[in-house]
Design a protein around this motif. Sequence first.
Motif, mmCIF file in Angstrom:
data_model
loop_
_atom_site.group_PDB
_atom_site.id
_atom_site.type_symbol
_atom_site.label_atom_id
_atom_site.label_comp_id
_atom_site.label_asym_id
_atom_site.label_seq_id
_atom_site.Cartn_x
_atom_site.Cartn_y
_atom_site.Cartn_z
ATOM 1 N N PRO A 200 0.830 -1.223 0.000
ATOM 2 C CA PRO A 200 0.000 0.000 0.000
ATOM 3 C C PRO A 200 0.853 1.257 0.000
ATOM 4 N N THR A 201 0.253 2.353 -0.375
ATOM 5 C CA THR A 201 0.958 3.641 -0.362
ATOM 6 C C THR A 201 1.296 4.063 1.061
ATOM 7 N N LEU A 202 0.426 3.707 2.002
ATOM 8 C CA LEU A 202 0.669 4.061 3.400
ATOM 9 C C LEU A 202 1.953 3.440 3.931
ATOM 10 N N MET A 203 2.320 2.295 3.381
ATOM 11 C CA MET A 203 3.550 1.626 3.810
ATOM 12 C C MET A 203 4.764 2.515 3.567
ATOM 13 N N ASP A 204 4.850 3.141 2.375
ATOM 14 C CA ASP A 204 5.980 4.011 2.076
ATOM 15 C C ASP A 204 6.009 5.223 2.991
ATOM 16 N N GLN A 205 4.836 5.722 3.358
ATOM 17 C CA GLN A 205 4.784 6.870 4.264
ATOM 18 C C GLN A 205 5.281 6.500 5.655
ATOM 19 N N ILE A 206 4.934 5.288 6.113
ATOM 20 C CA ILE A 206 5.394 4.833 7.428
ATOM 21 C C ILE A 206 6.910 4.669 7.428
ATOM 22 N N LEU A 207 7.433 4.096 6.365
ATOM 23 C CA LEU A 207 8.879 3.937 6.272
ATOM 24 C C LEU A 207 9.585 5.283 6.202
ATOM 25 N N GLN A 208 9.001 6.223 5.456
ATOM 26 C CA GLN A 208 9.610 7.537 5.313
ATOM 27 C C GLN A 208 9.668 8.263 6.653
ATOM 28 N N SER A 209 8.667 8.049 7.492
ATOM 29 C CA SER A 209 8.671 8.686 8.817
ATOM 30 C C SER A 209 9.817 8.184 9.684
ATOM 31 N N SER A 210 10.345 6.995 9.380
ATOM 32 C CA SER A 210 11.496 6.448 10.116
ATOM 33 C C SER A 210 12.809 6.678 9.377
ATOM 34 N N GLY A 211 12.774 7.469 8.308
ATOM 35 C CA GLY A 211 13.998 7.772 7.566
ATOM 36 C C GLY A 211 14.396 6.705 6.576
ATOM 37 N N ILE A 212 13.461 5.835 6.168
ATOM 38 C CA ILE A 212 13.759 4.759 5.225
ATOM 39 C C ILE A 212 13.039 5.051 3.918
ATOM 40 N N ALA A 213 13.789 5.121 2.832
ATOM 41 C CA ALA A 213 13.211 5.404 1.519
ATOM 42 C C ALA A 213 12.958 4.102 0.781
ATOM 43 N N SER A 214 11.803 4.015 0.132
ATOM 44 C CA SER A 214 11.471 2.837 -0.667
ATOM 45 C C SER A 214 12.096 2.980 -2.053
ATOM 46 N N VAL A 215 12.812 1.933 -2.469
ATOM 47 C CA VAL A 215 13.439 1.894 -3.790
ATOM 48 C C VAL A 215 12.724 0.817 -4.593
ATOM 49 N N LEU A 216 12.043 1.218 -5.662
ATOM 50 C CA LEU A 216 11.261 0.285 -6.466
ATOM 51 C C LEU A 216 12.117 -0.268 -7.599
ATOM 52 N N THR A 217 12.035 -1.562 -7.796
ATOM 53 C CA THR A 217 12.767 -2.190 -8.897
ATOM 54 C C THR A 217 12.050 -1.940 -10.206
ATOM 55 N N GLY A 218 12.761 -2.144 -11.303
ATOM 56 C CA GLY A 218 12.155 -1.984 -12.608
ATOM 57 C C GLY A 218 11.160 -3.095 -12.905
ATOM 58 N N VAL A 219 10.333 -2.865 -13.889
ATOM 59 C CA VAL A 219 9.323 -3.845 -14.277
ATOM 60 C C VAL A 219 10.022 -5.060 -14.889
ATOM 61 N N GLN A 220 9.758 -6.236 -14.314
ATOM 62 C CA GLN A 220 10.326 -7.501 -14.774
ATOM 63 C C GLN A 220 11.860 -7.462 -14.804
ATOM 64 N N VAL A 221 12.429 -6.866 -13.757
ATOM 65 C CA VAL A 221 13.898 -6.834 -13.597
ATOM 66 C C VAL A 221 14.221 -7.377 -12.207
ATOM 67 N N PRO A 222 14.115 -8.683 -11.977
ATOM 68 C CA PRO A 222 14.380 -9.235 -10.644
ATOM 69 C C PRO A 222 15.810 -9.057 -10.182
ATOM 70 N N ARG A 223 16.756 -8.833 -11.116
ATOM 71 C CA ARG A 223 18.151 -8.664 -10.707
ATOM 72 C C ARG A 223 18.347 -7.412 -9.857
ATOM 73 N N MET A 224 17.426 -6.464 -9.939
ATOM 74 C CA MET A 224 17.541 -5.273 -9.112
ATOM 75 C C MET A 224 17.254 -5.579 -7.654
ATOM 76 N N ASN A 225 16.707 -6.737 -7.383
ATOM 77 C CA ASN A 225 16.520 -7.198 -6.002
ATOM 78 C C ASN A 225 17.161 -8.575 -5.868
ATOM 79 N N ALA A 226 18.413 -8.661 -6.338
ATOM 80 C CA ALA A 226 19.064 -9.955 -6.497
ATOM 81 C C ALA A 226 19.264 -10.686 -5.180
ATOM 82 N N VAL A 227 19.619 -9.978 -4.106
ATOM 83 C CA VAL A 227 19.879 -10.642 -2.822
ATOM 84 C C VAL A 227 18.614 -11.312 -2.299
ATOM 85 N N MET A 228 17.498 -10.605 -2.404
ATOM 86 C CA MET A 228 16.232 -11.175 -1.940
ATOM 87 C C MET A 228 15.792 -12.314 -2.845
ATOM 88 N N GLU A 229 15.922 -12.144 -4.144
ATOM 89 C CA GLU A 229 15.519 -13.199 -5.081
ATOM 90 C C GLU A 229 16.365 -14.456 -4.880
#
Length: 366
Positions: free
Chosen positions: A255-284
Amino acid sequence: MLVRFAYLAVSQAFAALRLLPMGDREKDVEILALRHQLTVLQRQLGDERPRFRSEDRTFLAALLSGLPRQTLRRIRLPVSPDTGLRWHRDLIRHRHARASARHRPGRPRTIVSIRRLVLRLARENPYWGYRRIHGELAVLGIRVAPSTVWELLKAEGIDPAPNRSSVTWPDFLRSPAEAILAMDFIETVTLTGQRQYVLAAIHHGSRRIRILGTTAHPTHTWVTQVVRNLLMDLEDAGQVATVRFLIRDRDAKYPTLMDQILQSSGIASVLTGVQVPRMNAVMERWVRTLRTELLDRTLIWNEAHLRRVVRVYERHYNEHRSHRSLVGAAPLRALPARLEPHQIERLDIRRLDRLGGVLHEYRHAA
């Protein structure tokens, strides 16, 4: 090339010594035999020309340099007489060029250590231009002209700073590993055919995995509460101040609210590209490990069973399983002290089975 030519010259000198005790008749016979071998080789090669190395050309040019052109035309050579003479001219020209280069006036060459240092600074600081590198050399007490730095970079094919200062995605993932979390959903199916979702997060620096929750219905309300629980867990672990980025895909479950909650703690959400799983390689990569070591080898009965097995696997992954990126340690377990040879001889290793033998852990007997 010089070493190979020296070896060739010495070996031929010994061959010449072997000819001294031979009579004229023996030499004539050997010459005729060698001529015939050359004819056979030329017949086999056909139109293809033999290939000569640089040391072969130099040796033949030095050997034939004292013979007149008429004699060269009578000698059966693997190349034409004009080619042999051209090799000799090239040899003389190269010798004069080297001699003149040694006595050529002008600015001396930059010493190798400075050249290596310039290339190292450019490699380790891709956003530095030649002027910035020149300034850093001045701080180190190295006096070179800015144009010298520019020429060294150009000679190595290194582009100007604006063309090489863009940060690649792998560089971004490696440099602030302690400040990065990654998150993803893992989907599985129970024996009854019900879809279940596991939400997990991994810390890039320590490789610690956190199973945030399991559910059959990942609503926005559920995800928001799970993220709040994650922030409280990070605060208890003292990591809220260090984590600055959370990598995730563009799944509509977030949800959009999730990014706002993270931002309040100083954490920025970084979105991966469409159909580019290598951008989140450690998690994948962790998702693949989870499927290979647990989900593909376990029959999941229901949500409660799924929650129990992933919690057991979370403890196994964080506290026991070795990690190549951690040089064999686990996220929550350091490597033990190295055993001495006499201790290895008396080893008593016991196996501990988890989840009915799906996971194996080996420990020293008490």
